[in-house]
Design a protein around this motif. Structure first.
Motif, mmCIF file in Angstrom:
data_model
loop_
_atom_site.group_PDB
_atom_site.id
_atom_site.type_symbol
_atom_site.label_atom_id
_atom_site.label_comp_id
_atom_site.label_asym_id
_atom_site.label_seq_id
_atom_site.Cartn_x
_atom_site.Cartn_y
_atom_site.Cartn_z
ATOM 1 N N PHE A 156 -39.581 -15.397 -8.836
ATOM 2 C CA PHE A 156 -40.274 -14.103 -8.879
ATOM 3 C C PHE A 156 -39.389 -12.950 -9.345
ATOM 4 N N TYR A 157 -38.185 -13.250 -9.826
ATOM 5 C CA TYR A 157 -37.186 -12.204 -10.074
ATOM 6 C C TYR A 157 -37.652 -11.141 -11.074
ATOM 7 N N GLY A 158 -38.449 -11.543 -12.041
ATOM 8 C CA GLY A 158 -38.881 -10.602 -13.071
ATOM 9 C C GLY A 158 -40.280 -10.060 -12.840
ATOM 10 N N ARG A 159 -40.787 -10.214 -11.622
ATOM 11 C CA ARG A 159 -42.175 -9.823 -11.363
ATOM 12 C C ARG A 159 -42.290 -8.772 -10.271
ATOM 13 N N GLY A 160 -43.252 -7.884 -10.452
ATOM 14 C CA GLY A 160 -43.443 -6.821 -9.491
ATOM 15 C C GLY A 160 -44.561 -7.084 -8.502
ATOM 16 N N ASP A 161 -45.292 -8.200 -8.661
ATOM 17 C CA ASP A 161 -46.430 -8.466 -7.773
ATOM 18 C C ASP A 161 -46.057 -9.305 -6.556
ATOM 19 N N VAL A 162 -44.812 -9.781 -6.503
ATOM 20 C CA VAL A 162 -44.333 -10.524 -5.334
ATOM 21 C C VAL A 162 -42.972 -9.963 -4.927
ATOM 22 N N LEU A 163 -42.917 -9.378 -3.750
ATOM 23 C CA LEU A 163 -41.649 -8.879 -3.202
ATOM 24 C C LEU A 163 -40.951 -10.020 -2.466
ATOM 25 N N THR A 164 -39.698 -10.278 -2.806
ATOM 26 C CA THR A 164 -38.947 -11.328 -2.115
ATOM 27 C C THR A 164 -37.811 -10.710 -1.310
ATOM 28 N N VAL A 165 -37.782 -11.044 -0.016
ATOM 29 C CA VAL A 165 -36.752 -10.562 0.903
ATOM 30 C C VAL A 165 -36.109 -11.781 1.564
ATOM 31 N N SER A 166 -34.781 -11.830 1.581
ATOM 32 C CA SER A 166 -34.098 -12.966 2.210
ATOM 33 C C SER A 166 -32.978 -12.471 3.117
ATOM 34 N N VAL A 167 -32.972 -12.959 4.351
ATOM 35 C CA VAL A 167 -31.909 -12.680 5.329
ATOM 36 C C VAL A 167 -31.150 -13.987 5.520
ATOM 37 N N HIS A 168 -29.854 -14.001 5.207
ATOM 38 C CA HIS A 168 -29.146 -15.284 5.148
ATOM 39 C C HIS A 168 -27.644 -15.095 5.289
ATOM 40 N N ALA A 169 -26.938 -16.219 5.441
ATOM 41 C CA ALA A 169 -25.476 -16.173 5.511
ATOM 42 C C ALA A 169 -24.900 -15.825 4.141
ATOM 43 N N ASP A 170 -23.868 -15.002 4.148
ATOM 44 C CA ASP A 170 -23.220 -14.521 2.922
ATOM 45 C C ASP A 170 -22.847 -15.697 2.012
ATOM 46 N N PRO A 171 -23.390 -15.723 0.778
ATOM 47 C CA PRO A 171 -23.109 -16.852 -0.117
ATOM 48 C C PRO A 171 -21.677 -16.858 -0.660
ATOM 49 N N ALA A 172 -20.889 -15.836 -0.348
ATOM 50 C CA ALA A 172 -19.505 -15.815 -0.835
ATOM 51 C C ALA A 172 -18.758 -17.080 -0.411
ATOM 52 N N ASN A 173 -19.149 -17.645 0.758
ATOM 53 C CA ASN A 173 -18.507 -18.876 1.218
ATOM 54 C C ASN A 173 -19.523 -19.807 1.896
ATOM 55 N N TYR A 174 -20.721 -19.850 1.338
ATOM 56 C CA TYR A 174 -21.778 -20.657 1.955
ATOM 57 C C TYR A 174 -22.841 -20.966 0.905
ATOM 58 N N PHE A 175 -23.472 -22.131 1.029
ATOM 59 C CA PHE A 175 -24.547 -22.500 0.112
ATOM 60 C C PHE A 175 -25.629 -21.420 0.108
ATOM 61 N N PRO A 176 -26.209 -21.030 -1.039
ATOM 62 C CA PRO A 176 -26.086 -21.653 -2.363
ATOM 63 C C PRO A 176 -25.001 -21.034 -3.267
ATOM 64 N N PHE A 177 -24.072 -20.294 -2.766
ATOM 65 C CA PHE A 177 -22.872 -19.802 -3.458
ATOM 66 C C PHE A 177 -23.120 -18.890 -4.662
ATOM 67 N N TYR A 178 -24.027 -19.279 -5.552
ATOM 68 C CA TYR A 178 -24.129 -18.608 -6.853
ATOM 69 C C TYR A 178 -25.267 -17.588 -6.916
ATOM 70 N N ALA A 179 -25.931 -17.363 -5.812
ATOM 71 C CA ALA A 179 -27.000 -16.358 -5.733
ATOM 72 C C ALA A 179 -27.134 -15.946 -4.274
ATOM 73 N N GLY A 180 -27.772 -14.784 -4.067
ATOM 74 C CA GLY A 180 -28.010 -14.326 -2.698
ATOM 75 C C GLY A 180 -27.234 -13.071 -2.338
ATOM 76 N N TYR A 181 -26.661 -12.421 -3.345
ATOM 77 C CA TYR A 181 -25.853 -11.231 -3.096
ATOM 78 C C TYR A 181 -26.714 -9.965 -3.060
ATOM 79 N N ALA A 182 -26.212 -8.972 -2.377
ATOM 80 C CA ALA A 182 -26.986 -7.743 -2.170
ATOM 81 C C ALA A 182 -27.298 -7.027 -3.482
ATOM 82 N N GLY A 183 -26.464 -7.225 -4.483
ATOM 83 C CA GLY A 183 -26.676 -6.546 -5.768
ATOM 84 C C GLY A 183 -27.808 -7.122 -6.598
ATOM 85 N N GLU A 184 -28.370 -8.237 -6.174
ATOM 86 C CA GLU A 184 -29.474 -8.860 -6.917
ATOM 87 C C GLU A 184 -30.788 -8.229 -6.445
ATOM 88 N N THR A 185 -31.344 -7.340 -7.254
ATOM 89 C CA THR A 185 -32.495 -6.547 -6.796
ATOM 90 C C THR A 185 -33.742 -6.740 -7.650
#
Ligand SMILES: [Zn+2]
Length: 342
Positions: A204-233
């Protein structure tokens, strides 16, 4: 609570899993389905064996090539001489090399992020059934106000064209698309699994009709590592419609519930027609592969917050691995949700 499920869930039952250089017992086993199903049955919830809604609702999320591969892979196993009980590859496409090959081994690596998603004799039936359970629950929710889809295998790490992280088909995203079509939208997704819902975000990253919110362990040292950072908006039409709240490993009830509250405030401002909760229980203090210290009381408080947040709530089972606390946390969550709704 209406509980939708598919008995086909047990037909995918992987054994070994390559983790940190060793083959260990696969955490995402068919017994998860049996244990969760027994728990909701004993708690007196109404179980509904899912109807078959066909392949079209899956095509609303996944590419035809992704669906075709997992539908046909086991039948193509003769292409790989000497294959045993499952098909798996150790070769993966990368951003620098991503042509789509023809052969089965290469295709698997093209449509997988890691070695956690082997294909076995009943894999397609299991993942198809799991997705159908999410659709049945989505269909029931506008009228009933709430439903729980006992989806197994889980889905939130699956992208439109990629499996990974024990996930093949994104049940949460498929259900969100269904609700979008049923309600006219928009739809919000709150993912409280301990792992970032990277597949759902990607879909849904490029869409405005579905808001995605995720609360999770910091991917800096945890799966899925390559996504999940606060700067991804989000991007394009979806700019501002993705919120990641990464938290440190060891996070307990207080900070976890605060983050969920922050997510729900963003969701309220979005004014969705329905809320889908990607409900993982691997944030539990007892989870064997988790990273948080959430207690049963913490899950109950989360359930009350979600129940109060919206009148139309679909709960979709994501992670949560075998431990004594797992079935109790599900039952406690559903009980607290229903009590809050009374
Ligand atoms: Zn998880």
């Amino acid at each position: 609570m209406l509980v939708t499920h598919s008995p086909a869930s047990v037909l995918h039952d992987p054994t070994g899993y390559f983790r940190r250089g060793r083959t260990v017992e696969h955490p995402e086993q068919a017994s998860r389905y049996r244990i969760l199903r027994t728990a909701v049955e004993e708690a007196g919830h109404a179980l509904l064996d899912t109807a078959d809604h066909g392949i079209e609702p899956l095509r609303a999320v996944h590419t035809d090539s992704h669906l075709d591969l997992f539908r046909t892979a086991w039948d193509r196993k003769a292409e790989l001489p000497g294959i045993g009980e499952e098909i798996l590859t150790g070769h993966f496409s990368r951003p620098q090399m991503h042509a789509r090959p023809e052969g089965l081994l290469g295709l698997l690596g093209y449509h997988m992020a890691d070695t956690s998603t082997p294909v076995r004799a009943g894999t397609w039936e299991a993942i198809y059934g799991s997705a159908q359970a999410a659709i049945s629950a989505a269909d029931a929710v506008p009228e009933r106000g709430a439903a729980y889809a006992l989806c197994r295998p889980p889905g939130h790490h699956a992208y439109a064209d990629s499996a990974g992280g024990f996930c093949f088909l994104n049940n949460t995203a498929i259900a969100a698309e269904r609700l979008l079509a049923r309600t006219g939208g928009p739809v919000a997704i709150l993912d409280i699994d301990v792992h970032h819902g990277n597949g759902t975000q990607g879909i849904f990253y490029g869409r405005g009709d579905v808001l995605t919110v995720s609360v999770h362990a910091d991917p800096a040292n945890y799966f899925p590592f390559y996504a999940g950072y606060a700067g991804e908006t989000g991007e394009g039409a979806g700019a501002g419609a993705n919120l990641n709240i990464p938290l440190p490993q060891g996070t307990g009830d207080g900070a976890w519930l605060e983050a969920i509250g922050e997510g729900l405030r963003r969701i309220a401002a979005f004014r969705p027609a329905a809320l889908v909760v990607a409900l993982g229980f691997d944030a539990s203090e007892h989870d064997p592969i988790g990273a948080f210290k959430v207690t049963t009381a913490g899950f109950e408080a989360a359930a009350r917050a979600v129940a109060a947040a919206h009148g139309t709530v679909l709960l979709v089972q994501e992670g949560g691995y075998l431990c004594e606390a797992l079935p109790g946390n599900l039952v406690a969550f559903l009980r607290a949700f229903e009590e809050a709704r009374r």
